[in-house]
Write an enzyme that holds these catalytic residues in place. Structure first.
Site, short mmCIF file in Angstrom:
data_model
loop_
_atom_site.label_atom_id
_atom_site.label_comp_id
_atom_site.label_asym_id
_atom_site.label_seq_id
_atom_site.Cartn_x
_atom_site.Cartn_y
_atom_site.Cartn_z
N LYS A 39 -6.51 3.59 8.85
CA LYS A 39 -5.49 4.56 8.41
C LYS A 39 -5.99 5.98 8.56
O LYS A 39 -5.23 6.89 8.92
CB LYS A 39 -5.10 4.28 6.96
CG LYS A 39 -4.38 2.93 6.77
CD LYS A 39 -4.05 2.65 5.32
CE LYS A 39 -3.32 1.34 5.16
NZ LYS A 39 -2.98 1.02 3.75
N SER A 59 0.81 -1.22 0.00
CA SER A 59 0.00 0.00 0.00
C SER A 59 0.84 1.27 0.00
O SER A 59 0.27 2.37 -0.05
CB SER A 59 -0.94 0.01 1.21
OG SER A 59 -0.20 0.01 2.42
#
Length: 1180
Positions: A1075, A1032
């Protein structure tokens, strides 16, 4: 129903009530004031408790016992004899219920008084505990109580008084039922004006206790009792001394014979007394066994001595009538008086007669001890001083001969043949026709027929077998044929093993062989499994209260609406199936004209004439033959009805067709997965069992071991059913992702436990789960399995496919604030000893600012486990301050402010999070510094900074050749993350070589190519001790490389996440919500770049957040959002505004790397070639 016999004297209070009666099977005499443990057969205990079934419906142990039998009471209860009431019991009458209520009122008034009860003391008090209703009159069994002359007690003289008792405890030892009876007072039988039931009696209870000259009576009792205590103590000392002397002498021979009148020297030269023959006296042995052979008696005897000692030590201690009456019965009940003497005392209604009778009994017992002492002295003197050795030997021989004859008489004692024949024939009439019966024709739920292919064991009981084997026999005969979840083949295998154990027990050597114990342990475990027992809060599925279940889940957990919604759906399906099943049964009965269960019982008694006389051949009297015919008639009728019930059972089984859900709660630690499973069990009213699978590496732990192994036991699933005592518990398979096996690549020598779980967790297969130890299928379809996992993707693919996964994501700051204030803080206040109160603010009051600082600075986690731990620490500090305030040392202040946190919790943790906004000595340069986002192993999110520095090889080395760009990556990076960095650098290289970007103020096309070929890049990710991996960070590293190459800083308030491809596409990633919370807690992030394909995840989380906040999500709005999301350029920004308001972060989306460049640096003409509108040939 109470009245006064002497209204002029308030102390003369008598009460007339009707109470249920019960006659004991033993010769026990219950005296008031004492608690007795009485053993009943299971059937008689069930018949007794059945009479109270309408009053004690919530006592589970009583319900379980009554479920073993099906009684068919006669409607005409007044015409039934009392003996028939034992085998065909009926519930107690309304008059008896009123009698129990009235007795409870007078009893409560008597307890609160000093022994004098008047009408004004009677208060309107109702039984508060269900055991308070279990009040009955105990009648002594006069047939079992014998006089010293071995004659029976005259019933005309000792049949007028009963003991009123209450059942205060019930113990089920699988063979018998032990009832704890608290004897309360006497009751005098009186002739009723109106006819009562045979098992109910009109009684007169005398609550008056006016005793003239109480102190004189008590002094006489005390003096006599203390004299008896001295005699008893002296006897016990003498007997134990005789035992010790004989034991010491027995080291050389069985009986030491010394010269008359001599004392002999021991081995060590010490003088010893000759032996004492007291231990050979049968009377002495009988008295000693009663006085010192039981711990219960010793404890009761010491308590009785203490009671008398209190009054003996203080002459001024006030003696009330209640204490005197209690001492009378306690003294008689505890001391070793024979039962016929206790019966006489029980029938002494007059208190004066009662006291005189007890004193006479005490004096008689004292005479017995004195006579015993004199006789023993005479025998000892003759034996050791005058008898010759031949006479001594003859005495010993006669003693041994008497003992041998007595032992032979005990071992060879058998029942008379005539009695044995009657009992056997009657048992055959009950059990020999494929029907379970108990007592006199009490039929079971269904007949023991072999029409279903099963085998029925039908051998009479053996009275000499041990209790455990008898319990197994009862299970095989009575319960096994009625278990609906076992197939006929399974029953046949169990019966085959039972026949083997019976053959082993009757073979020479008894049960000494190994097979006997192995099979017996196996059958005991099979018997212990709760077959056909389903526990739930609701009487039937149609009565499920959905509002109650929803409220229970809401009270236990905040949020998690998606989990609660799934459970409510399951309950709704169960409720609808229950309603449909009941309607189908009702329609079926109407169509086939099947009578209701209540009316079928009355039809049984009208068909006795249909049974041919020749069908039963019994060589016994007519009465037994008639009972045999009646039982046979009931057998045939029940078999006929079972054919119809087999069809109705198909409708009943409709409810079972709904498979229980198999749910996996996946999420980080501390998010409430385990506690949610407990809440599910509580809301459903089911039993809960937790199985920890962490570290399980043997398949046998799930499926069990085969019986051939030593110490074999069933697996964890069957053991959980045994512990839960039901076949429909909620079983939590905790930490299922920690099972060793599956894709872990470990040695499969012990099997794969994760593969064994495939059958357990498959709704299509767990209806016939086979445990290796049991060897036959067990139905697990009604068990609700709830699995928990932190990393669900560690599971094997087949196992993961069987589970309905529900994600329990990390809590954000607002959710933690509500959970901490509503759930965690009140629980910690209670656990740390503060007084119970609805206002916890009076003891610990933490404001929102302090709570926020605890969440942000003192805990960094996805769940709330550490948050609760910190709140507990604060509560303990406040508890110390609260105690100091109680002692008056200081004033207690319940408030906890932000400035107080370092005193309680210490210095806040260093978060380890920082962003590119932090300054450096290098002119505060932000070139090559980019904020990434990570999903941590604990389920939380955080900001991860990527730093890149570039060096031009030509500086200081003008002769350097174009060897190409070199890349060094540090920071304990994983293989996937390093590959993402290489992909990002390769993509940047392709942009430069294709001349799709240009440097600012450098129009030369070859400038960037030469700079790139002579560039040395070093990428570092801080916190080097922590391993990092994942794809990611692709766009983050590519942006960092491009920033160094173009010498262009990246805004410090931007964080990004996304996987990059060689073509520059930005692919979706996981953990977007976590996140985002990590960026929010960082405090410096205002913008966030996520892949465009992740917007649907944000829409789903938006819907879930709105539901957990208590608002209703408009379905039309969700459809519009999803439809708008399918467009390339969406127009509805409601989701983005929601997150901006909640977290203060503006969300941007990127389909390709050009979108990232545009968000960071805007429409910079110098960034791209004027002729090139996009930097990629491939467009989404």
């Amino acid at each position: 129903m109470a009245r006064y016999k002497n209204p002029k004297s308030p102390a003369k209070l008598k009460q007339q009530i009707v109470l249920p009666t019960c006659k004991l099977d033993s010769n026990l005499v219950l005296l008031p004031g004492i608690i007795y443990n009485v053993t009943f057969s299971r059937f008689k205990a069930a018949a007794l408790l059945y009479r109270y079934k309408d009053l004690v419906s919530q006592v589970s142990i009583i319900n379980n016992l009554l479920n073993e039998y099906e009684f068919n009471p006669s409607k005409d209860s007044d015409s039934v004899e009392e003996d028939d009431m034992v085998t065909s019991p009926i519930t107690i009458s309304k008059v008896a219920v009123e009698g129990i209520e009235q007795f409870f009122k007078y009893e409560a008034a008597f307890k609160n008084s000093q022994g004098l009860v008047s009408e004004k003391d009677i208060a309107e008090v109702a039984p508060s505990n269900e055991f308070d209703w279990l009040t009955l009159a105990i009648k002594p069994n006069l047939e079992k109580i014998k006089e010293p002359s071995n004659a029976q007690i005259d019933p005309t003289e000792h049949n007028s008084v009963v003991t009123i008792a209450r059942i205060v405890g019930i113990v089920d030892d699988t063979t018998n039922i032990k009832l704890t009876l608290q004897a309360i007072t006497r009751g005098l039988k009186i002739a009723p004006k109106k006819k009562t039931r045979p098992n109910e009696q009109l009684l007169e209870v005398d609550w008056s206790s006016d005793i003239p000259e109480l102190r004189r009576h008590f002094k006489s009792l005390k003096d006599s009792s203390l004299d008896l205590f001295k005699v008893i103590d002296k006897f016990i000392v003498d007997y134990r001394q005789a035992l010790s002397i004989n034991s010491a002498n027995g080291n050389k021979s069985n009986l030491q014979i010394t010269k008359p009148g001599s004392r002999y020297k021991g081995a060590n030269g010490s003088s010893q007394k000759p032996g004492d023959l007291l231990t050979l006296n049968p009377l002495a042995n009988a008295l000693y066994l009663q006085l010192a052979g039981s711990k219960d008696f010793s404890k009761a005897f010491l308590s009785l001595q203490k009671l008398y000692g209190q009054f003996a030590s203080d002459e001024n201690l006030k003696v009330d009538t209640k204490s005197y009456l209690r001492l009378l019965d306690l003294t008689c009940g505890i001391l070793p008086f024979p039962n016929h003497e206790k019966l006489k005392l029980l029938h002494k209604i007059s208190i004066d007669d009662r006291g005189n009778e007890l004193i006479n009994m005490i004096n008689q017992l004292i005479k017995i001890f004195d006579t015993l002492d004199g006789n023993n002295s005479f025998v000892n003197h003759w034996f050791y001083n005058e008898a010759t050795n031949i006479q001594k030997a003859n005495v010993v021989a006669n003693q041994l001969k008497s003992i041998r004859l007595l032992l032979e008489g005990m071992t060879n004692k058998t029942r008379p043949i005539s009695n044995r024949g009657n009992i056997k024939s009657f048992n055959n009439s009950e059990n020999g026709n494929n029907n379970k019966t108990n007592g006199s024709g009490i039929t079971s739920r269904r007949p023991k027929s072999n029409e279903d292919g099963g085998e029925v064991y039908d051998e009479e009981d053996d009275d000499e077998e041990d209790d455990e084997l008898r319990a197994i026999t009862n299970f095989i005969k009575y319960k096994l044929p009625n278990i609906t979840t076992l197939s006929p083949d399974s029953k046949r295998l169990i019966i085959k093993d039972f026949k083997r154990i019976r053959a082993s027990s009757q073979s020479p050597g008894g049960g000494g062989n190994s097979d006997f114990h192995v099979i017996r342990n196996y059958l005991e475990i099979v018997m212990d499994i709760p077959w056909d027992k389903y526990v739930t809060k609701f009487k039937s599925n149609k009565d499920i209260d959905l509002n109650f279940a929803k409220k229970q889940l809401d009270d236990d957990h905040y949020g998690l609406e998606h989990v609660k919604k799934r459970l409510i759906q399951y309950l709704v399906v169960l409720k609808l199936l229950g309603i449909n099943a009941e309607k189908q049964i009702s329609d079926f009965r109407k169509e086939n004209q099947v009578p209701s269960p209540s009316s079928s019982g009355s039809n049984l008694a009208t068909q006795n004439s249909l049974v041919p006389a020749s069908s039963i051949v019994i060589a016994n009297n007519d009465e037994t033959s008639f009972a045999h015919k009646q039982a046979q008639n009931k057998v045939k009728t029940s078999i006929k009805e079972s054919n119809i019930e087999n069809q109705t059972n198909q409708s009943i089984q409709v409810t079972k067709y709904n498979k229980s859900p198999i749910i996996m709660l996946a999420g980080p630690p501390g998010t409430g997965k385990t506690s949610l499973a407990k809440s599910i069990a509580s809301s459903l009213g089911r039993n809960f069992q937790r199985i920890s699978l962490g570290g399980v590496k043997d398949e046998s732990e799930i499926r069990g071991h085969r019986r051939t192994y030593v110490g074999a036991m069933p697996g964890l699933i069957i053991q959980a059913l045994r512990k839960s005592r039901s076949m429909n518990p909620v079983i939590l398979l905790d930490e299922i992702d920690k099972v060793i096996g599956g894709s872990s690549g470990v040695n499969k020598f012990n099997g794969d436990p994760s593969a064994a779980l495939l059958e357990v967790l498959d709704p299509e297969q767990n209806t016939s789960f086979i445990d290796h130890y049991l060897g036959f299928p067990v139905d697990l379809s009604q068990v609700i399995f709830i699995c928990t996992a932190n990393e669900p993707h560690n599971l094997t693919r087949p196992l993961l496919d069987r589970l309905e996964m529900i994600e329990v994501s990390a809590y954000d700051y607002n959710e933690k604030l509500i959970i901490g204030r509503k759930y965690l803080l009140p629980r910690q206040v209670k656990r740390n000893g503060f007084p119970a109160s609805d206002r916890i603010e009076e003891f610990v009051n933490i404001d929102d600012a302090s709570m926020k600082k605890i969440i942000v600075d003192y805990t960094r986690e996805a769940g709330v486990r550490n948050l609760e731990r910190k709140l507990g620490t604060i509560c303990r500090f406040k508890a110390v301050e609260y105690c100091e305030g109680l002692s008056g040392k200081s004033f207690y202040n319940p408030n906890v402010e932000e400035a107080d946190l370092p005193k309680y919790l210490g210095i806040p943790y260093s978060s380890g999070d920082f962003s590119s906004i932090e300054t450096t000595i290098s002119n505060n340069s932000r070139v090559g510094i980019v904020n990434g986002l990570s999903y941590n192993s604990d389920g939380s999110g955080s900001v991860l900074v990527f730093e890149t520095i570039g060096f031009d090889k030509r500086v200081g080395n003008p002769n350097s050749s174009n060897t190409g760009c070199s890349l060094v990556m540090t920071g304990r990076l994983g293989e996937v993350l390093m590959e993402s960095g290489k992909i990002g650098l390769t993509f940047i290289k392709s942009l430069i070589y294709k001349n799709l970007i240009q440097a600012k103020e450098q129009p030369d096309d070859k400038y960037l190519i030469e700079k790139f070929n002579n560039l040395e890049l070093n990428l570092h990710v801080p916190m080097g001790s922590i391993s990092k991996d994942g794809p990611s960070a692709g766009i983050t590293m590519a942006t960092s490389f491009l920033s160094v190459i173009l010498d262009k800083p990246v805004p410090a308030d931007v964080a990004m996440t996304g996987e990059i491809t060689l073509r520059g596409l930005v692919l979706p990633i996981g953990g977007v919500k976590e996140k985002m919370m990590g960026a929010h807690l960082n405090g410096n992030i205002r913008r966030m770049i996520v892949p465009r394909e992740n917007r649907k995840d944000l829409i789903e989380e938006f819907s879930r957040s709105v539901e957990e906040a208590g608002d209703v999500v408009d379905s039309n709005l969700m459809n519009e959002l999803l439809k708008d999301n399918e467009e390339a350029d969406f127009k509805m920004d409601k989701v983005e505004k929601f997150y901006l308001k909640r977290y203060g972060i503006q969300i941007f989306y990127a389909r390709e790397f050009y979108d990232v460049m545009k968000i960071l640096w805007g429409e910079d003409d110098l960034l791209t070639k004027p002729k090139s509108n996009r930097i990629l040939e491939y467009h989404l």
